[in-house]
Design a protein around this motif. Structure first.
Motif: not given
Length: 354
Positions: A40, A157, A161, A214, A246, A248
């Motif tokens: 990320c 998600t 997070t 997400v 996935i 962001l």
């Protein structure tokens, strides 16, 4: 390779993105948390294995929805004002600074509508982003399966997070508390359709960053491309059976004060022999709850802090719903004027002061 799906070619540039194991991440495995954080901070994309989300029926739903007659689909058209549920026709968005129209259809379905979550006057939810409670019968017939799908995706998600918040040193539970399943939000499921287009590589959805926190994506065919970190080279995100993709979005990056990366990506006609097939994809977009102000949680971790900020500085921060409404409106071809309007549509990685 899935049955009936042509092979992904071996002669195209492919993004070297990591894989996170959902089961291990949920158990607090430190190595998976490290891989997640690194992903990320770099590509902003990663594969997720062992996710326990059954997306197969969504591809069948896509077939059913996009096979409807055009006049039936247009009954549910989302229009040009920032409304964000229902049908998006092909050509309603633009893909470049010349105003070239896109080649894909969407159908967006509200999490709150499917789960029966009531909108509250205190959320400040805009009527333009709330669900219209009208769908084709082929969608209404799948609400029970949609409920399971949305709950499963939200569990994914939440784990992401929670891990990111812990890795970055936020107070325990803070980031997850802004993304509660049972509270109003502009979370949604999406099915997409793009017909075969020649030549391979033709842009079907222009480069952008996602609106929310997400994104959980399921693809059978290639076509998704991401910009390599610190480069201008487009690389394919190869579909991997059994894995979700996935990435962001801008809301999460804003909440985390720019500490993570919302990657620029686009969709093109699939490469190789995959380009002869209709391309469907299935997506779940997780966003902050409707009334959440998009502030840096490291500077203003509480709602009281935000209220004091707005009172003292006069700066009014957007809430999550207003943010999505404006971003959705910016994408629409009705808003295209010139190259500056194109830049505005693409997202915060292109507009750092947005």
């Amino acid at each position: 390779m899935s049955e009936g799906i042509p092979p992904f070619p071996s002669d195209v540039p492919v993004a070297d993105i990591s894989t996170v194991d959902f089961d291990l991440l949920s158990e607090g495995d430190p190595e998976q948390a490290r891989i997640l954080l690194h992903s990320c901070q770099n590509y902003g994309f990663f594969y997720l294995s062992n996710h326990h989300v059954d997306s197969r029926f969504m591809f069948s739903l896509a077939d059913a929805v996009f096979s409807l007659p055009p006049e039936e689909k247009l009954r549910y058209d989302m229009g040009t004002t920032g409304h964000y549920y229902g049908y998006k026709r092909s050509g309603a968005m633009f893909v470049d600074d010349k105003g070239t129209k896109d080649h894909s259809e969407f159908y967006n379905i509200s999490k709150d509508e499917v789960l029966g979550i009531q909108q509250s006057a205190s959320t400040g939810t805009s009527s333009s982003t709330t669900a219209n409670h009208q769908h084709p019968q082929v969608v209404l017939n799948r609400f029970r399966e949609l409920t399971t799908f949305m709950r499963s995706c939200h569990s994914v998600t939440s784990a992401i997070t929670a891990s990111l918040g812990k890795s970055l040193g936020l107070p325990e539970g803070l980031l997850e508390s802004l993304h509660k399943l049972e509270r109003p939000s502009v979370d949604q499921a999406r099915i997409t359709c793009a017909p075969p287009i020649k030549p391979s590589g033709t842009i079907t959805l222009g480069e952008h960053t996602d609106f929310g926190s997400v994104t959980v994506l399921f693809n059978q065919l290639g076509g998704l491309q991401v910009l390599a970190p610190n480069k201008r080279d487009w690389e394919y995100v190869r579909p991997r059976p059994g894995c979700a993709v996935i990435n962001l979005g801008d809301s999460l990056v804003k909440l985390l004060g720019g500490r993570l990366y919302s990657a620029v990506h686009r969709v093109v006609a699939p490469p190789g022999t995959q380009g002869d097939s209709v391309r469907h994809s299935v997506v779940y977009f997780s966003r902050p709850n409707s009334d959440v102000k998009l502030r840096d949680l490291f500077e203003y971790p509480s709602a009281d802090d935000v209220a004091n900020l707005e009172k003292s500085s006069g700066e009014v921060l957007p809430n999550a719903d207003d943010w999505v409404k404006q971003r959705a409106k910016n994408w629409n071809t009705a808003q295209y004027r010139d190259r500056d309007s194109y830049k505005l549509s693409r997202g915060t990685e292109h507009n750092r002061g947005y």
